[in-house]
Design a protein around this motif. Sequence first.
Motif, mmCIF file in Angstrom:
data_model
loop_
_atom_site.group_PDB
_atom_site.id
_atom_site.type_symbol
_atom_site.label_atom_id
_atom_site.label_comp_id
_atom_site.label_asym_id
_atom_site.label_seq_id
_atom_site.Cartn_x
_atom_site.Cartn_y
_atom_site.Cartn_z
ATOM 1 N N GLY A 136 -2.516 -9.977 -8.025
ATOM 2 C CA GLY A 136 -1.016 -10.688 -7.272
ATOM 3 C C GLY A 136 -0.702 -10.090 -6.134
ATOM 4 N N ARG A 137 -0.616 -9.590 -5.724
ATOM 5 C CA ARG A 137 0.161 -8.580 -4.909
ATOM 6 C C ARG A 137 -0.297 -8.630 -3.489
ATOM 7 N NH1 ARG A 137 5.590 -7.399 -6.042
ATOM 8 N NH2 ARG A 137 6.262 -6.912 -8.870
ATOM 9 N N ARG A 138 1.051 -9.156 -3.221
ATOM 10 C CA ARG A 138 0.033 -9.611 -1.322
ATOM 11 C C ARG A 138 -0.385 -8.658 -0.494
ATOM 12 N NH1 ARG A 138 2.585 -15.876 -0.630
ATOM 13 N NH2 ARG A 138 1.169 -16.716 -2.563
ATOM 14 N N GLY A 139 0.866 -7.984 -1.135
ATOM 15 C CA GLY A 139 1.160 -6.628 0.045
ATOM 16 C C GLY A 139 -0.159 -5.443 0.305
ATOM 17 N N THR A 140 -0.924 -5.498 -0.826
ATOM 18 C CA THR A 140 -1.845 -4.642 -1.339
ATOM 19 C C THR A 140 -3.247 -4.920 -0.491
ATOM 20 O OG1 THR A 140 -2.437 -5.222 -2.906
ATOM 21 C CG2 THR A 140 -0.435 -3.310 -3.641
ATOM 22 N N SER A 141 -3.768 -3.376 0.480
ATOM 23 C CA SER A 141 -5.123 -3.763 0.939
ATOM 24 C C SER A 141 -6.515 -3.096 0.277
ATOM 25 C CB SER A 141 -4.935 -3.535 2.281
ATOM 26 O OG SER A 141 -4.733 -2.474 2.262
ATOM 27 N N ASP A 142 -7.064 -2.699 1.199
ATOM 28 C CA ASP A 142 -8.500 -2.150 0.674
ATOM 29 C C ASP A 142 -8.260 -0.940 0.751
ATOM 30 O OD1 ASP A 142 -9.655 -4.290 -0.089
ATOM 31 O OD2 ASP A 142 -11.157 -4.436 1.960
ATOM 32 N N GLU A 143 -7.443 -0.203 1.380
ATOM 33 C CA GLU A 143 -6.910 1.381 1.978
ATOM 34 C C GLU A 143 -6.428 1.968 1.019
ATOM 35 O OE1 GLU A 143 -6.451 -0.810 4.160
ATOM 36 O OE2 GLU A 143 -7.760 -1.096 5.645
ATOM 37 N N GLY A 144 -5.349 0.975 0.483
ATOM 38 C CA GLY A 144 -4.343 1.208 -0.981
ATOM 39 C C GLY A 144 -5.327 1.541 -2.354
ATOM 40 N N VAL A 145 -6.296 0.190 -2.397
ATOM 41 C CA VAL A 145 -7.337 0.851 -3.727
ATOM 42 C C VAL A 145 -7.542 1.823 -3.957
ATOM 43 C CG1 VAL A 145 -9.121 -0.643 -4.575
ATOM 44 C CG2 VAL A 145 -6.647 -1.804 -3.938
ATOM 45 N N GLN A 177 -4.810 -10.321 -1.490
ATOM 46 C CA GLN A 177 -5.310 -11.878 -0.277
ATOM 47 C C GLN A 177 -6.339 -10.627 0.477
ATOM 48 O OE1 GLN A 177 -2.606 -13.879 0.608
ATOM 49 N NE2 GLN A 177 -2.255 -15.513 -0.813
ATOM 50 N N SER A 178 -5.604 -9.531 0.158
ATOM 51 C CA SER A 178 -6.036 -8.250 1.546
ATOM 52 C C SER A 178 -7.184 -7.689 0.513
ATOM 53 C CB SER A 178 -5.089 -7.500 2.014
ATOM 54 O OG SER A 178 -4.456 -9.086 3.088
ATOM 55 N N VAL A 179 -7.140 -7.181 -0.798
ATOM 56 C CA VAL A 179 -8.706 -6.371 -1.394
ATOM 57 C C VAL A 179 -10.146 -7.521 -1.485
ATOM 58 C CG1 VAL A 179 -8.681 -5.536 -3.479
ATOM 59 C CG2 VAL A 179 -6.184 -5.754 -2.110
ATOM 60 N N THR A 180 -11.070 -7.125 -0.616
ATOM 61 C CA THR A 180 -12.043 -7.526 -0.989
ATOM 62 C C THR A 180 -12.111 -7.607 -1.879
ATOM 63 O OG1 THR A 180 -12.344 -6.193 0.793
ATOM 64 C CG2 THR A 180 -14.622 -6.934 -0.388
ATOM 65 N N GLN A 181 -12.874 -9.145 -2.914
ATOM 66 C CA GLN A 181 -12.972 -9.147 -4.211
ATOM 67 C C GLN A 181 -14.771 -9.655 -3.792
ATOM 68 O OE1 GLN A 181 -10.297 -9.987 -6.103
ATOM 69 N NE2 GLN A 181 -9.507 -9.277 -5.062
ATOM 70 N N ASP A 213 0.889 -1.218 0.117
ATOM 71 C CA ASP A 213 0.499 -0.113 -0.333
ATOM 72 C C ASP A 213 0.509 1.460 -0.272
ATOM 73 O OD1 ASP A 213 -2.386 -1.308 -0.315
ATOM 74 O OD2 ASP A 213 -2.585 -0.929 1.618
ATOM 75 N N ILE A 214 1.937 1.275 0.552
ATOM 76 C CA ILE A 214 3.254 2.474 0.465
ATOM 77 C C ILE A 214 2.668 3.198 -0.755
ATOM 78 C CG2 ILE A 214 5.187 2.886 1.216
ATOM 79 C CD1 ILE A 214 5.302 0.903 2.880
ATOM 80 N N CYS A 215 3.028 2.344 -1.926
ATOM 81 C CA CYS A 215 3.169 2.824 -3.349
ATOM 82 C C CYS A 215 2.122 3.324 -3.844
ATOM 83 C CB CYS A 215 4.102 1.656 -4.914
ATOM 84 S SG CYS A 215 2.977 0.307 -4.337
ATOM 85 N N LEU A 216 1.126 2.485 -3.625
ATOM 86 C CA LEU A 216 -0.364 3.370 -3.893
ATOM 87 C C LEU A 216 -0.585 4.485 -2.933
ATOM 88 C CD1 LEU A 216 -2.410 -0.708 -4.282
ATOM 89 C CD2 LEU A 216 -1.040 0.894 -5.896
ATOM 90 N N PHE A 217 -0.436 4.565 -1.988
ATOM 91 C CA PHE A 217 -0.663 5.576 -1.483
ATOM 92 C C PHE A 217 0.019 6.680 -1.717
ATOM 93 C CE2 PHE A 217 -1.965 3.149 2.508
ATOM 94 C CZ PHE A 217 -2.926 3.618 2.347
#
Length: 191
Positions: A117-126, A145-149, A91-95
């Motif tokens: 497929g990036r496991r370090g990303t989450s809903d907050e970054g998206v 995996q940490s992004v709501t699908q 999420d750091i790079c998405l922010f």
Amino acid sequence: SRTLPMAVDVCHGFPCLRVLDLRWCPAVDDMLIAHLCRAQCAHSLEDLNVRGCQISDEGVMCVARCCTALRVLDIGAWPYPRFRGVRSVSDICLFFIAQCAALRGDSFALESVCIAGRRGTSDEGVEALIEFVPRLNRLDVRHCQSVTQTQTSLSVTGEELDPRRTWRYGRFDNRIEVISDTSCEGAETPQ
């Protein structure tokens, strides 16, 4: 990819380079990306595909900062069978991308981002990308995996959207197609 820095230097930085596809090249890392970002091609590059490469948050942030004409960015790591050795993108790079977009406003050209497929990303970054990237119209979050699908369908006044796709709206009223595991099209892992 090993000779790319030398080629960039010999060819005066490829000042007209618009598309660069380096997917699944194991030698592509943050140092190579930093070298490209210092070259003249950083100002003309519109489409960068570094899917499955050894790029981390640092490399993605360098791209967001330096590649001012970038419209398509693929930093995915999908399908999983090739995931070994791929560095972490979070999420750091998405922010950071969202922050660059907020600072540059309408001149921020990014339209499509793939983080599949990036496991370090989450809903907050998206959510940060959806909220602050003014021209974003496509976001691929499959196998994150940490992004709501989830799948939701929005309708626009006078226009019915395809119910098999997930649509979101950003702060700038840009309609964004979110490609997730629940989407009907493209949800299957390729052969």
